[in-house]
Design a protein around this motif. Structure first.
Motif, PDB file in Angstrom:
ATOM      1  N   MET A  12      47.344  46.080  43.951  1.00  0.00           N
ATOM      2  CA  MET A  12      47.429  44.637  44.202  1.00  0.00           C
ATOM      3  C   MET A  12      46.058  44.259  44.000  1.00  0.00           C
ATOM      4  SD  MET A  12      48.799  43.068  47.459  1.00  0.00           S
ATOM      5  CE  MET A  12      47.229  42.293  48.544  1.00  0.00           C
ATOM      6  N   SER A  13      45.848  42.919  43.261  1.00  0.00           N
ATOM      7  CA  SER A  13      44.615  42.220  43.183  1.00  0.00           C
ATOM      8  C   SER A  13      44.032  41.730  44.465  1.00  0.00           C
ATOM      9  CB  SER A  13      44.718  41.179  42.116  1.00  0.00           C
ATOM     10  OG  SER A  13      45.813  40.237  42.328  1.00  0.00           O
ATOM     11  N   GLN A  14      42.866  41.751  44.442  1.00  0.00           N
ATOM     12  CA  GLN A  14      42.232  41.296  45.756  1.00  0.00           C
ATOM     13  C   GLN A  14      40.836  40.619  45.140  1.00  0.00           C
ATOM     14  OE1 GLN A  14      41.397  44.627  48.348  1.00  0.00           O
ATOM     15  NE2 GLN A  14      41.475  43.153  50.163  1.00  0.00           N
ATOM     16  N   TYR A  15      40.638  39.363  45.851  1.00  0.00           N
ATOM     17  CA  TYR A  15      39.620  38.433  45.463  1.00  0.00           C
ATOM     18  C   TYR A  15      38.125  39.332  45.425  1.00  0.00           C
ATOM     19  CZ  TYR A  15      36.666  34.692  44.415  1.00  0.00           C
ATOM     20  OH  TYR A  15      35.836  33.564  43.839  1.00  0.00           O
ATOM     21  N   ARG A  16      37.450  39.065  44.355  1.00  0.00           N
ATOM     22  CA  ARG A  16      36.032  39.403  44.068  1.00  0.00           C
ATOM     23  C   ARG A  16      35.765  38.679  43.131  1.00  0.00           C
ATOM     24  NH1 ARG A  16      39.243  42.926  41.144  1.00  0.00           N
ATOM     25  NH2 ARG A  16      38.697  43.145  38.918  1.00  0.00           N
ATOM     26  N   THR A  17      34.287  38.189  43.265  1.00  0.00           N
ATOM     27  CA  THR A  17      33.708  37.354  42.089  1.00  0.00           C
ATOM     28  C   THR A  17      33.548  38.289  40.939  1.00  0.00           C
ATOM     29  OG1 THR A  17      32.570  36.352  44.219  1.00  0.00           O
ATOM     30  CG2 THR A  17      31.659  35.997  41.572  1.00  0.00           C
ATOM     31  N   PHE A  18      33.837  37.705  39.895  1.00  0.00           N
ATOM     32  CA  PHE A  18      33.645  38.567  38.452  1.00  0.00           C
ATOM     33  C   PHE A  18      32.365  38.235  37.743  1.00  0.00           C
ATOM     34  CE2 PHE A  18      38.080  38.438  36.155  1.00  0.00           C
ATOM     35  CZ  PHE A  18      38.466  39.296  37.336  1.00  0.00           C
ATOM     36  N   THR A  19      31.813  39.522  37.503  1.00  0.00           N
ATOM     37  CA  THR A  19      30.605  39.597  36.569  1.00  0.00           C
ATOM     38  C   THR A  19      31.054  39.222  34.994  1.00  0.00           C
ATOM     39  OG1 THR A  19      30.889  41.756  36.282  1.00  0.00           O
ATOM     40  CG2 THR A  19      29.731  41.316  37.997  1.00  0.00           C
ATOM     41  N   ALA A  20      30.309  39.152  34.266  1.00  0.00           N
ATOM     42  CA  ALA A  20      30.260  38.930  32.875  1.00  0.00           C
ATOM     43  C   ALA A  20      31.137  40.187  32.214  1.00  0.00           C
ATOM     44  CB  ALA A  20      28.894  38.484  31.962  1.00  0.00           C
ATOM     45  N   ALA A  21      30.861  41.027  32.734  1.00  0.00           N
ATOM     46  CA  ALA A  21      31.509  42.566  32.293  1.00  0.00           C
ATOM     47  C   ALA A  21      32.926  42.420  32.862  1.00  0.00           C
ATOM     48  CB  ALA A  21      30.860  43.885  32.591  1.00  0.00           C
ATOM     49  N   ASP A  22      33.279  42.061  34.078  1.00  0.00           N
ATOM     50  CA  ASP A  22      34.477  41.885  34.609  1.00  0.00           C
ATOM     51  C   ASP A  22      35.414  40.957  33.719  1.00  0.00           C
ATOM     52  OD1 ASP A  22      34.100  43.546  36.568  1.00  0.00           O
ATOM     53  OD2 ASP A  22      33.452  41.975  38.226  1.00  0.00           O
ATOM     54  N   ALA A  23      34.576  39.843  33.406  1.00  0.00           N
ATOM     55  CA  ALA A  23      35.537  38.694  32.820  1.00  0.00           C
ATOM     56  C   ALA A  23      35.797  39.336  31.275  1.00  0.00           C
ATOM     57  CB  ALA A  23      34.568  37.726  32.463  1.00  0.00           C
ATOM     58  N   VAL A  24      34.923  40.083  30.577  1.00  0.00           N
ATOM     59  CA  VAL A  24      35.240  40.828  29.131  1.00  0.00           C
ATOM     60  C   VAL A  24      36.565  41.672  29.427  1.00  0.00           C
ATOM     61  CG1 VAL A  24      34.509  42.159  27.433  1.00  0.00           C
ATOM     62  CG2 VAL A  24      32.992  40.341  28.483  1.00  0.00           C
ATOM     63  N   GLU A  25      36.512  42.495  30.432  1.00  0.00           N
ATOM     64  CA  GLU A  25      37.513  43.707  30.689  1.00  0.00           C
ATOM     65  C   GLU A  25      38.830  42.976  31.088  1.00  0.00           C
ATOM     66  OE1 GLU A  25      38.043  46.813  30.150  1.00  0.00           O
ATOM     67  OE2 GLU A  25      35.835  46.156  29.128  1.00  0.00           O
ATOM     68  N   TYR A  26      38.814  41.830  31.784  1.00  0.00           N
ATOM     69  CA  TYR A  26      39.969  41.005  32.131  1.00  0.00           C
ATOM     70  C   TYR A  26      40.479  40.240  30.876  1.00  0.00           C
ATOM     71  CZ  TYR A  26      42.955  38.719  35.421  1.00  0.00           C
ATOM     72  OH  TYR A  26      44.063  38.616  36.158  1.00  0.00           O
ATOM     73  N   ALA A  27      39.691  39.824  30.122  1.00  0.00           N
ATOM     74  CA  ALA A  27      40.194  39.086  28.629  1.00  0.00           C
ATOM     75  C   ALA A  27      40.841  39.867  27.916  1.00  0.00           C
ATOM     76  CB  ALA A  27      38.904  38.299  28.203  1.00  0.00           C
ATOM     77  N   LYS A  28      40.330  41.398  27.901  1.00  0.00           N
ATOM     78  CA  LYS A  28      40.807  42.428  27.175  1.00  0.00           C
ATOM     79  C   LYS A  28      42.353  42.706  27.614  1.00  0.00           C
ATOM     80  CE  LYS A  28      36.778  45.089  25.578  1.00  0.00           C
ATOM     81  NZ  LYS A  28      35.986  46.303  25.800  1.00  0.00           N
ATOM     82  N   GLN A  29      42.331  42.654  28.756  1.00  0.00           N
ATOM     83  CA  GLN A  29      43.742  43.039  29.295  1.00  0.00           C
ATOM     84  C   GLN A  29      44.381  41.754  29.237  1.00  0.00           C
ATOM     85  OE1 GLN A  29      43.006  44.409  33.527  1.00  0.00           O
ATOM     86  NE2 GLN A  29      45.582  45.115  33.603  1.00  0.00           N
ATOM     87  N   PHE A  30      44.374  40.609  29.639  1.00  0.00           N
ATOM     88  CA  PHE A  30      45.212  39.514  29.603  1.00  0.00           C
ATOM     89  C   PHE A  30      45.070  38.455  28.671  1.00  0.00           C
ATOM     90  CE2 PHE A  30      45.000  41.305  33.946  1.00  0.00           C
ATOM     91  CZ  PHE A  30      46.205  41.566  34.199  1.00  0.00           C
ATOM     92  N   GLY A  31      44.149  38.613  27.459  1.00  0.00           N
ATOM     93  CA  GLY A  31      43.863  37.618  26.753  1.00  0.00           C
ATOM     94  C   GLY A  31      44.921  37.426  25.355  1.00  0.00           C
ATOM     95  N   GLY A  32      45.884  38.522  25.465  1.00  0.00           N
ATOM     96  CA  GLY A  32      47.067  38.487  24.539  1.00  0.00           C
ATOM     97  C   GLY A  32      46.525  38.699  22.969  1.00  0.00           C
ATOM     98  N   LEU A  33      45.265  39.126  22.908  1.00  0.00           N
ATOM     99  CA  LEU A  33      44.910  39.431  21.541  1.00  0.00           C
ATOM    100  C   LEU A  33      45.378  40.852  20.956  1.00  0.00           C
ATOM    101  CD1 LEU A  33      40.978  38.867  21.426  1.00  0.00           C
ATOM    102  CD2 LEU A  33      42.860  37.189  21.003  1.00  0.00           C
ATOM    103  N   ASP A  34      45.687  40.715  19.627  1.00  0.00           N
ATOM    104  CA  ASP A  34      46.256  42.100  18.980  1.00  0.00           C
ATOM    105  C   ASP A  34      45.459  42.938  18.971  1.00  0.00           C
ATOM    106  OD1 ASP A  34      48.561  40.468  18.476  1.00  0.00           O
ATOM    107  OD2 ASP A  34      48.035  39.904  16.287  1.00  0.00           O
ATOM    108  N   ASN A  35      44.116  42.801  19.028  1.00  0.00           N
ATOM    109  CA  ASN A  35      42.917  43.777  18.890  1.00  0.00           C
ATOM    110  C   ASN A  35      42.161  43.392  19.732  1.00  0.00           C
ATOM    111  OD1 ASN A  35      42.419  41.371  17.660  1.00  0.00           O
ATOM    112  ND2 ASN A  35      41.104  42.632  16.030  1.00  0.00           N
ATOM    113  N   PRO A  36      42.501  43.751  21.343  1.00  0.00           N
ATOM    114  CA  PRO A  36      41.395  43.363  22.329  1.00  0.00           C
ATOM    115  C   PRO A  36      40.112  43.848  22.341  1.00  0.00           C
ATOM    116  CG  PRO A  36      43.118  44.362  23.156  1.00  0.00           C
ATOM    117  CD  PRO A  36      43.575  44.329  21.645  1.00  0.00           C
ATOM    118  N   SER A  37      40.108  45.031  21.705  1.00  0.00           N
ATOM    119  CA  SER A  37      38.536  45.527  21.628  1.00  0.00           C
ATOM    120  C   SER A  37      37.664  45.094  20.878  1.00  0.00           C
ATOM    121  CB  SER A  37      39.004  47.239  20.992  1.00  0.00           C
ATOM    122  OG  SER A  37      39.355  46.757  19.621  1.00  0.00           O
TER     123      SER A  37
END
Lengths: 399, 399
Positions: B1-26
């Motif tokens: 379960m997700s729980q609130y924490r403030t994102f760092t830039a690195a968190d945001a990149v990881e999150y975008a890889k997971q949920f950004g819907g790109l064919d090649n998230p890497s």
């Protein structure tokens, strides 16, 4: 945990003993089912002397669609009880007291009002309750002001709007008031002799557009927690008392809907009286109705303005003169909804005793014709009828 | 379960890889925080070529009241995402695409719009986007029609009203639009030189009563799912595209509020241009703004009527002529809310770059004076300004 089961008379007695709030519940001994048995069971619970002390009302599931509609059906008891409880906070003298309710059992325990009579029955018989109009105006002002944006904190109001979302019962109103009387529909119940008049409603562009506007306000204008069906059959009276019952249509809607519904049923009686009483009694009754129409509005408006002046919590709405300006819009809505209620009670399925009890067919048709014509006039002229006096002038003009 | 924490830039990149819907998230490798850091973090997520591909927006809890307001604060991300998702269904070409959101993390992943520019910035610089007005009108018509009683089933509409109950953000609007500019308030941000003009608003009975009416409609008229803050700073444009963002104020309110807010920010720019550009450029820009004001309304009204004619599901509201009659009321509301938005952007706390960027103080005050006077005129005259042409005539008249 409670689970829905249909009450027997014995169940109702036991339930009233448990939840009726009597000091000596053991005096309750018997019950009589007095409801129409179609949608609700209504039990009067008697003591040893045969005096009715408590009322137990239980909602029945719609027989034809027990499956899908079940949860919504149960919810109407919650909505009715919660509406009455909310209104009782602000108009305890004019709202039936709910002693207990259980949403799962779809059951509600209420104070007994056997010393009261249904106002419609009295109006049909020509019995006059001179205090009723002012009391009804007071009830409307107290319940509607205190559940409006004038009084409730915006957060509370928004939560209340969500809590009183009432899709199933609203949909009945949406169909029965605003659709069916204006189309060919199997549920309409006017006599064939009136077909030309009723047919003319269907093609009256100005009328249909005005009715659409009233329906749209009913959909979208969440001004206050309405009773939702405050006609003379939902009102108990004595010489000195008036109590509203049957609030299962409660939801946040336009204030003019409640006020207009109340006035409409007085005006339907006005139209019906020549078919119900002797000419002289009918003439007297008509003057009483007109006085009541004015009395309800004036009592409502005066109390609403007084409450607005002393108890408005919202900074902008508290500005001097705003409440009065708002009531002008409420009045316009009121006249329109009044017309809509008159038409749905004469053309549509929900016919009333005032008309049905007229035994002479020609006279009954004449009274219906009068009412339908009046309803149409009110809907069309709503924006041009400035106040209660002008409304009464219009009614006299219409015959 | 997700729980609130403030994102760092690195968190945001990881999150975008997971949920950004790109064919090649890497390909996503880095992030830059571009938000104002006060209420929200906004990360642009870049690929190896340094091209921004995805936006990750995270709501921060209000710093000063982490305790009590926490759950409401998180809820604004749900409301923003759900509003955008709902609007995207009907105006995909004009609504930013939400790729994913998580209410608990208060985070939303969106399409990147780096090829677009904020319209307000362009208006301030005098860059003209001739297609924007028609696209904005189209956006307003599609989103507002399809979430109104014309289109939604009554049960769906009622459930949607409850789902989009937005007490915290609505309360900001209720205070900032309708209260603070009309009282002495520490948050007001007009220059001292304008005190006499601003003071005159406070004691203008007719104005205060009209503003109360507009606030009351904002409280009670649940006509459609509004964007709730559709000013030129919430709109991205290119030569050929227009996209609305930032819908955290979404709720069911009066249609004229969205339309009026949109027009108001064009008119504020109209008032500000003489302080921003050379006289000749300013004159050209002013004509563009007036054309846009008319263009937004005409595109909105034309599309709304076309949708009403072909897609209205409600039997009563579908009656020919009703939609047009309704739009007349929407227009009156629009002019009123337009005036209210102009005043809250000049007197109140939410000042805009159009005015703030005027470096010459006397000129800035003159532009403010012009805007405040125009806002007041629109609120007072709303019922007498019949159409967009008459509105433009009033604007020209006001200077």
């Amino acid at each position: 945990m409670s689970q829905y089961r249909t009450f027997t008379a014995a169940d109702a007695v036991e339930y009233a003993k448990q939840f009726g709030g009597l000091d000596n519940p053991s005096v309750l001994t018997s019950a009589e089912e007095v409801g129409d048995g179609n949608l609700n069971l209504v039990f009067k619970i008697f003591d040893q002397q045969g005096v009715s002390r408590i009322v137990v009302k239980q909602a029945l599931p719609y027989v034809r669609c027990v499956g899908e509609s079940w949860p919504l059906t149960l919810d109407r008891v919650r909505l009715e009880a919660e509406t009455l409880i909310e209104h009782y906070k602000y108009a305890p003298q004019h709202t039936v007291k709910v002693l207990h309710y259980d949403a799962e059992l779809a059951v509600m325990v209420m104070e007994d009002l056997s010393d009261h009579k249904i106002w419609r029955g009295e109006l049909v018989k020509g019995v006059y309750y001179p205090q009723a109009a002012a009391q009804l105006g007071e009830y409307l002002a107290q319940t509607l002001f205190h559940t409006s944006d004038f009084y409730l904190h915006p957060r509370t109001k928004k939560a209340e709007v969500a809590r009183f979302t009432n899709p199933e019962l609203c949909e009945m109103t949406e169909d029965l008031f605003f659709n069916e009387p204006y189309i060919v529909h199997e549920r309409n119940a006017y006599p064939v002799a009136l077909e030309p008049l009723v047919a003319s409603l269907r093609t009256d562009d100005e009328l249909r557009i005005a009715v659409a506007g009233l329906k749209h306000h009913f959909f979208a204008h969440a001004e206050a927690l309405l009773h939702g069906d405050i006609h003379s059959g939902s009102i108990f009276v004595t010489e000195s008392s008036l109590k509203a019952i049957d609030a299962e249509f409660g939801f946040f809607g336009p204030i003019g809907f409640d006020v207009g519904t109340a006035l409409a049923n007085l005006l339907i009686n006005y139209c019906a009286l020549p078919g119900l009483l002797s000419p002289r009694e009918a003439a007297d009754g008509r003057e009483q109705r007109l006085k009541e129409v004015q009395g309800v509005w004036l009592a409502f408006a005066e109390r609403f303005l007084a409450l607005a002046a002393s108890k408005t919590t919202d900074l902008a709405l508290a500005y001097p003169g705003y409440a009065k300006a708002f009531l002008r819009q409420v009045w316009t809505d009121t006249v329109g909804y009044c017309g809509v209620e008159i038409i749905r009670r004469t053309v549509g399925i929900s016919q009333v005793a005032d008309i049905k009890n007229i035994t002479d067919e020609a006279m009954r048709h004449e009274c219906l014709r009068h009412a339908i014509t009046l309803g149409r006039t009110l809907i069309l002229a709503a924006e041009h009828i400035d106040d209660a006096e002008a409304l009464i002038a219009r009614v006299r003009q219409a015959g």
